[in-house]
Structures are given as C-alpha cells and as structure tokens.
Design a protein around this motif. Structure first.
Motif, short mmCIF file in Angstrom:
data_model
loop_
_atom_site.label_atom_id
_atom_site.label_comp_id
_atom_site.label_asym_id
_atom_site.label_seq_id
_atom_site.Cartn_x
_atom_site.Cartn_y
_atom_site.Cartn_z
N PRO A 140 14.81 5.84 15.65
CA PRO A 140 14.00 4.67 15.34
C PRO A 140 12.53 4.82 15.73
O PRO A 140 11.99 4.02 16.50
CB PRO A 140 14.70 3.56 16.14
N VAL A 141 11.90 5.83 15.19
CA VAL A 141 10.46 6.04 15.42
C VAL A 141 9.71 4.85 14.81
O VAL A 141 9.97 4.44 13.69
CB VAL A 141 10.01 7.36 14.77
N GLY A 142 8.79 4.29 15.55
CA GLY A 142 8.06 3.11 15.09
C GLY A 142 8.66 1.82 15.60
O GLY A 142 7.97 0.80 15.71
N LEU A 143 9.94 1.84 15.93
CA LEU A 143 10.61 0.66 16.50
C LEU A 143 10.68 0.77 18.03
O LEU A 143 10.72 -0.24 18.72
CB LEU A 143 12.02 0.52 15.92
N TYR A 144 10.71 2.00 18.52
CA TYR A 144 10.68 2.28 19.96
C TYR A 144 9.64 3.36 20.21
O TYR A 144 9.35 4.17 19.32
CB TYR A 144 12.05 2.75 20.46
N SER A 145 9.12 3.40 21.41
CA SER A 145 8.11 4.39 21.74
C SER A 145 8.76 5.74 22.03
O SER A 145 9.63 5.86 22.90
CB SER A 145 7.30 3.95 22.96
N PHE A 146 8.35 6.75 21.29
CA PHE A 146 8.80 8.11 21.52
C PHE A 146 7.70 8.93 22.19
O PHE A 146 7.74 10.16 22.16
CB PHE A 146 9.23 8.76 20.20
N GLU A 147 6.73 8.27 22.80
CA GLU A 147 5.68 8.98 23.51
C GLU A 147 6.27 9.67 24.75
O GLU A 147 7.15 9.09 25.42
CB GLU A 147 4.58 8.01 23.93
N PRO A 148 5.82 10.87 25.08
CA PRO A 148 6.38 11.63 26.21
C PRO A 148 6.37 10.87 27.53
O PRO A 148 7.29 11.03 28.35
CB PRO A 148 5.49 12.87 26.28
N GLU A 149 5.36 10.01 27.74
CA GLU A 149 5.32 9.27 28.99
C GLU A 149 6.42 8.21 29.07
O GLU A 149 6.73 7.71 30.15
CB GLU A 149 3.95 8.61 29.20
N VAL A 150 7.03 7.89 27.93
CA VAL A 150 8.13 6.92 27.90
C VAL A 150 9.48 7.62 27.85
O VAL A 150 10.40 7.29 28.60
CB VAL A 150 8.00 5.97 26.68
N SER A 173 11.06 6.54 6.86
CA SER A 173 11.38 7.96 6.81
C SER A 173 10.15 8.85 6.99
O SER A 173 10.19 9.84 7.73
CB SER A 173 12.07 8.30 5.48
N ALA A 174 9.06 8.51 6.31
CA ALA A 174 7.85 9.32 6.39
C ALA A 174 7.30 9.35 7.81
O ALA A 174 6.79 10.37 8.28
CB ALA A 174 6.80 8.80 5.42
N GLN A 175 7.41 8.23 8.51
CA GLN A 175 6.92 8.17 9.88
C GLN A 175 7.76 9.07 10.79
O GLN A 175 7.21 9.74 11.68
CB GLN A 175 6.97 6.72 10.39
N VAL A 176 9.07 9.10 10.56
CA VAL A 176 9.94 10.00 11.33
C VAL A 176 9.54 11.45 11.09
O VAL A 176 9.41 12.24 12.03
CB VAL A 176 11.42 9.78 10.95
N LEU A 177 9.32 11.79 9.84
CA LEU A 177 8.96 13.16 9.48
C LEU A 177 7.62 13.56 10.07
O LEU A 177 7.47 14.66 10.63
CB LEU A 177 8.94 13.29 7.95
#
Length: 215
Positions: A140-150, A173-177
C-alpha cells in the motif's frame, strides 16, 4: 473432499493470536535447507483475514515449495484477541508469531510474505528480522509511509519479490512501481497488467509468480 483447517491460539502482546500451521511434508527443500514462511493478511478494518483468497493462494504456494508455512489473524480478527492498533500493534503481532513459530522449526530460514496491509507489516518486520526472503503483494504505497525512517531499511541480503497488478483499484500501481524503482535495493518485480488489487481471476498467475520467485 476439503479438509477442515486446524487453527490454534498462541500468546501475543494483546492477548491470544489465532494461527494456522502446516509443516512441510518433506523437511528439506531442493537445496537441502529448511524454510519457514509466515504470511500476513490485508487490513483488518476492511474485512482482511488470514482466509483471504490471495493469502490462501500464497499459503498453498509455499506448501508446494516445501516450506513450513504459518498464517495468522491480526489482533481483533477471527479468534485473535485485542483491537486494531493502526500498524504498530500488528507489527508486534507478527514479531510474536515469528518468535513462536521459530521454536518448533529452529533450523528453518525465515521468509516473510504479506498482501496489501499485510505486506506493509511484513516489510517493517523484515527490516528488523533480516529474513532470507520477503514477498510483498500489492504493497500500500501512498496509503502508508514506506520511508526508511518509518519502516527501517531492508537488508541487502534479503531476497525481495514484489507482485503487483496493473489495474489495482486500491493502490496506485504506477506509484508502487516508481517507488520500487527509486530504491537503492530494488525488488524483483512480477507485474500482471490486467490484475486488480485482489487478483480476481488471476490467482493462478499469482501462484505461478510465487513459485517463479523461488525457482
């Protein structure tokens, strides 16, 4: 004839956690090692359970690969006690399941997998546990933070496979990619252009993609 699944309850940080375990029929994989896969399910507040059909497909695929396999319900789902805790408590649930599952399979390499919300939890746990592999389905990229600090930083030695549908109606999908391609440690990407978030009509492809990821 379908066999009735057998679940059990284990101690967790918010009460009992419901798990299902299927030991490998053969305790050695093709390369002579033992493997333990633990699978996390979609968002509890939107009907996600360990019986989700994508999770079930992953569960069966890992069995086919000869892994010891565990799936479980997050807190507040099925027979698991507690209440939804917006990812932090669910991460603790997964860590508790891993700790419990490794006791009967101490020689097994750890593999984490998850679908949707479950892939976010698996990703966060992988940064801590450094499993042999990580498999994320429709993260769920864009729905949750996948930043390394998180989430923490995924170890470079973890084999990471990302499975994504091009017609995802929940996650862009494009955001995940774009996110995956921008990372220093990139995953192996398995893309199914016509697949939706829940892989309606595409579960056979999903199973084959999992098998291919470990071939």
């Amino acid at each position: 004839m379908r066999t009735k699944k057998k679940t059990q309850l284990i101690e967790g940080p918010a009460g009992l956690i419901e798990v299902e375990v299927v030991p490998a029929k053969k305790q050695l994989s093709q390369d002579g090692s033992q493997n333990l896969a633990i699978i996390s399910h979609p968002h509890p507040l939107y009907g996600g359970t360990m019986d989700n059909k994508v999770v079930t497909t992953l569960f069966k695929a890992y069995q086919e690969l000869g892994f010891n396999v565990v799936r479980y319900n997050f807190r507040g789902v099925g027979a698991s006690e507690g209440e939804h805790d917006y990812a932090q408590g669910e991460l603790n649930d997964l860590l508790a399941v891993v700790d419990w599952a490794q006791q009967p399979f101490p020689e097994s390499a750890l593999h984490l997998a998850g679908f949707s919300f479950g892939s976010y939890i698996a990703f966060k746990a992988a940064a801590q546990l450094k499993p042999k592999s990580l498999l994320t389905v429709a993260p769920p990229v864009g729905l949750y933070s996948f930043e390394p600090e998180v989430t923490g930083q995924l170890d470079k030695d973890t084999q990471w496979s990302l499975l994504q549908g091009g017609q995802d109606e929940v996650v862009e999908s494009a955001q995940v990619l774009n996110w995956a391609r921008a990372l220093a440690e990139k995953p192996d990407i398995y893309w199914r252009e016509k697949a939706s978030h829940f892989f309606h009509g595409e579960l056979i492809w999903l199973r084959r993609a999992v098998l291919l990821a470990y071939s």
